[in-house]
Design an enzyme around this catalytic site. Structure first.
Site, PDB file in Angstrom:
ATOM      1  N   GLN A 118      13.058   1.457 -14.770  1.00  0.00           N
ATOM      2  CA  GLN A 118      13.265   1.983 -13.631  1.00  0.00           C
ATOM      3  C   GLN A 118      14.552   1.629 -12.854  1.00  0.00           C
ATOM      4  OE1 GLN A 118       9.457   0.223 -12.037  1.00  0.00           O
ATOM      5  NE2 GLN A 118      10.666  -0.175 -10.123  1.00  0.00           N
ATOM      6  N   GLN A 122       3.282   1.262   1.438  1.00  0.00           N
ATOM      7  CA  GLN A 122       3.827   2.376   2.294  1.00  0.00           C
ATOM      8  C   GLN A 122       5.296   2.082   2.178  1.00  0.00           C
ATOM      9  OE1 GLN A 122       2.742   5.467   3.157  1.00  0.00           O
ATOM     10  NE2 GLN A 122       4.747   5.951   4.344  1.00  0.00           N
ATOM     11  N   HIS A 124       3.347  -7.990  -0.684  1.00  0.00           N
ATOM     12  CA  HIS A 124       2.566  -7.984  -2.030  1.00  0.00           C
ATOM     13  C   HIS A 124       1.158  -8.757  -1.718  1.00  0.00           C
ATOM     14  CE1 HIS A 124       6.560  -8.435  -3.844  1.00  0.00           C
ATOM     15  NE2 HIS A 124       6.212  -7.376  -4.118  1.00  0.00           N
TER      16      HIS A 124
HETATM   17  P1  AMP Z   1       7.683  -4.354  -5.855  1.00  0.00           P
HETATM   18  O1  AMP Z   1       7.274  -5.844  -6.554  1.00  0.00           O
HETATM   19  O2  AMP Z   1       8.679  -4.328  -4.994  1.00  0.00           O
HETATM   20  O3  AMP Z   1       7.653  -3.398  -7.012  1.00  0.00           O
HETATM   21  O4  AMP Z   1       6.278  -3.935  -5.025  1.00  0.00           O
HETATM   22  C1  AMP Z   1       5.129  -4.126  -5.396  1.00  0.00           C
HETATM   23  C2  AMP Z   1       4.178  -3.447  -4.584  1.00  0.00           C
HETATM   24  O5  AMP Z   1       4.265  -3.866  -3.262  1.00  0.00           O
HETATM   25  C3  AMP Z   1       4.490  -1.787  -4.357  1.00  0.00           C
HETATM   26  O6  AMP Z   1       3.499  -1.137  -4.101  1.00  0.00           O
HETATM   27  C4  AMP Z   1       5.176  -1.930  -2.938  1.00  0.00           C
HETATM   28  O7  AMP Z   1       5.360  -0.756  -2.350  1.00  0.00           O
HETATM   29  C5  AMP Z   1       4.566  -3.162  -2.188  1.00  0.00           C
HETATM   30  N1  AMP Z   1       5.510  -3.680  -1.207  1.00  0.00           N
HETATM   31  C6  AMP Z   1       6.813  -4.070  -1.333  1.00  0.00           C
HETATM   32  N2  AMP Z   1       6.990  -4.793  -0.064  1.00  0.00           N
HETATM   33  C7  AMP Z   1       6.097  -4.624   0.680  1.00  0.00           C
HETATM   34  C8  AMP Z   1       5.747  -4.712   2.219  1.00  0.00           C
HETATM   35  N3  AMP Z   1       6.927  -5.168   3.058  1.00  0.00           N
HETATM   36  N4  AMP Z   1       4.778  -4.054   2.715  1.00  0.00           N
HETATM   37  C9  AMP Z   1       3.725  -3.748   2.039  1.00  0.00           C
HETATM   38  N5  AMP Z   1       3.798  -3.558   0.725  1.00  0.00           N
HETATM   39  C10 AMP Z   1       4.966  -3.760   0.283  1.00  0.00           C
END
Ligand code: AMP
Length: 278
Positions: A58, A145, A34
């Protein structure tokens, strides 16, 4: 750092921002994946907004909404450390008031992979992201990604609905041993954490076979599945896919860019990861 909890509050603040606004939507329980998005949003725009919202729509009925990890004080201190300007943390009751009834539904790109395993997931994702875009009005929005299909879905929604912003996709951030960072990694017990390395190992195997000249997607998938099956804690292989990186249609012969992705249950947690064959 301004922390705003109402839609009226963030709209008012948004009106005062001149110039480009970078936006990073998250569900909190932040990690370096993040923070990489936040750092880019800050570096590339005069203002950056980060949202934290565990979006109930979701999650499927048998998924982990109630137990999804949350730690707002920790998240806010991490965001403060990277000098975030604005954090938007709406309430579920304001985002989805009684009798809420409008949904964003994408065809085709939501039908396989995560969409097939998690019915309704992308309807929830597209709807909340569209709502957040309407509220925050960003110039650029940053996604990881790590959630490859989500990136495809958001880009398609932005194009199809003529949303006036740029979608920026940034590389997956990994632990030193290769495990893709994820808020859900916190569910892993020590032996499962070790077993979870099989995901990245399997993606590296696909990469190796491809770089050695193997173009038959079926043969690579089979080799990947065989490797995962050697890990006793990898209890369920949800999917192993080699697909066109844009349409997400499964490939017979690999033509780059191809998205190699997989979803595997390691004990209780279900983990996803991917790489792109260029
Ligand atoms: P989330 O909080 O899981 O909904 O993720 C929020 C954003 O962070 C989304 O765009 C995810 O794809 C991104 N994200 C989550 N894990 C990673 C990671 N390991 N590397 C890069 N971006 C991430």
């Amino acid at each position: 750092m301004k922390v705003i909890e109402t839609i009226a509050g963030i709209r008012q603040l948004r009106q005062q921002l001149t110039g480009l606004v970078g936006f990073v939507p998250t569900m909190g329980y932040l990690h370096d994946g993040h923070l990489s998005l936040v750092k880019h949003a800050k570096a590339e725009n005069p203002s950056a907004v980060v949202s934290i919202f565990v979006n109930p729509t979701q999650f499927g009925p048998r998924e982990d909404l109630a137990s999804y990890p949350r730690d707002i004080p920790r998240d806010l201190s991490m965001l403060e450390q990277v000098k975030t300007d604005i954090v938007f943390m709406p309430q579920a009751t304001e985002m989805y008031p009684p009798r809420y009834s409008t949904w964003v539904d994408l065809e085709k790109v939501t039908e396989r992979l995560e969409g097939e395993s998690r019915l309704g997931h992308f309807r929830g994702v597209a709807t909340i992201v569209a709502k957040l875009f309407n509220i925050v009005q960003p110039t650029r929005a940053y996604f990881g990604q790590k959630d490859a299909q989500q990136c495809v879905v958001i880009k398609k929604m932005v194009a199809d609905l003529n949303m006036n912003l740029e979608v920026v996709v940034l590389p997956t951030v990994r632990e030193p041993d290769g495990l893709a960072m994820s808020s859900r990694n916190t569910y892993l017990k020590p032996d499962e954490r070790q077993a979870a390395l099989v995901l990245y190992r399997t993606l590296k195997l696909a990469q190796k076979l491809w770089s050695q000249g193997e173009k038959d997607a079926h043969r690579i998938r089979r080799a990947m599945i065989e490797l995962i099956e050697q890990e006793p804690l990898a209890e369920v292989i949800d999917y192993v896919s080699i697909a066109d990186a844009e349409t997400l249609e499964e490939l017979h012969e690999i033509t780059p860019p191809a998205l190699v992705s997989l979803a595997v249950k390691i004990g209780k947690p279900r983990l996803i990861d991917n790489i792109v064959l260029e």
